[in-house]
Design an enzyme around this catalytic site. Structure first.
Site, short mmCIF file in Angstrom:
data_model
loop_
_atom_site.label_atom_id
_atom_site.label_comp_id
_atom_site.label_asym_id
_atom_site.label_seq_id
_atom_site.Cartn_x
_atom_site.Cartn_y
_atom_site.Cartn_z
N ASP A 177 0.85 -1.19 0.00
CA ASP A 177 0.00 0.00 0.00
C ASP A 177 0.89 1.25 0.00
OD1 ASP A 177 -3.22 0.55 1.00
OD2 ASP A 177 -1.81 2.22 1.06
N ILE A 178 0.50 2.22 -0.81
CA ILE A 178 1.31 3.43 -0.97
C ILE A 178 1.26 4.32 0.27
CG2 ILE A 178 -0.45 4.99 -1.93
CD1 ILE A 178 1.54 5.65 -4.18
N ASN A 220 -12.81 -3.00 2.75
CA ASN A 220 -13.75 -1.87 2.81
C ASN A 220 -14.71 -1.99 1.63
OD1 ASN A 220 -12.52 -0.60 5.06
ND2 ASN A 220 -10.93 0.23 3.74
N GLY A 229 -15.35 3.64 3.74
CA GLY A 229 -13.96 4.03 3.50
C GLY A 229 -13.35 3.48 2.23
N GLN A 230 -14.16 2.81 1.41
CA GLN A 230 -13.58 2.32 0.14
C GLN A 230 -13.26 3.50 -0.76
OE1 GLN A 230 -15.88 -0.61 -2.08
NE2 GLN A 230 -14.19 -0.97 -3.50
N HIS A 289 -10.29 -5.34 -3.15
CA HIS A 289 -8.96 -5.66 -2.62
C HIS A 289 -9.07 -5.99 -1.14
CE1 HIS A 289 -9.70 -1.31 -2.37
NE2 HIS A 289 -9.04 -1.34 -1.22
N HIS A 297 -6.95 -5.76 2.33
CA HIS A 297 -5.80 -5.21 3.04
C HIS A 297 -5.24 -6.28 3.97
CE1 HIS A 297 -6.70 -0.81 2.28
NE2 HIS A 297 -7.92 -1.31 2.12
#
Ligand code: AMP
Ligand code: ZN
Length: 109
Positions: free
Chosen positions: A30-31, A83, A89-90, A96, A98
């Site tokens: 994750d960035i 999410n 919060g998507q 995906h 997390h």
């Protein structure tokens, strides 16, 4: 989908390093990490969210991918989050999972 950032990543458009990949999914960092290790398990197929999934086989394989990558990286303790929907919060509308491990911050998005 052509304007989907995760489809572009899967396509190699940004040269994102995959920490793991198999037939159905890729896994990358994750960035904006919310833990010491924060990975995203992303199906190669574009599906907007869990609400749009109609293939139990895909879900099973995605969860197996979580096991495969955590096992490969020797991550024994971790949290998985999906999410679903803007209010939850998507932010990226390509399904995906997390994976968070170590020093997990409160809440994710
Ligand atoms: P979500 O809020 O569940 O949709 O999660 C989307 C996640 O994608 C966020 O944690 C972002 O930090 C992450 N993200 C967005 N763009 C990128 C990118 N180009 N590379 C890696 N992670 C990204
Ligand atoms: Zn996509």
């Amino acid at each position: 989908m052509s304007d989907c950032i995760f489809c572009k990543i899967i396509n190699g458009d940004f040269g994102t390093e995959f920490v793991y990949e198999n037939d159905i999914a890729v896994v990358f960092k994750d960035i904006n990490p919310q833990a010491d290790t924060h990975l995203l398990v992303v199906p190669r197929k574009h599906v907007e969210s869990l609400n749009e999934v109609d293939d139990e086989n895909l879900l099973g394989k995605l969860m197996m991918t979580v096991k495969e990558v955590t096992s490969k990286l020797n991550i024994k303790s971790y949290r998985t989050i999906i999410n679903t929907g803007k209010d939850a919060g998507q932010e990226v509308f390509h399904l995906h999972i997390h994976i968070l491990s170590g020093g997990i911050k409160n809440g994710i998005n």
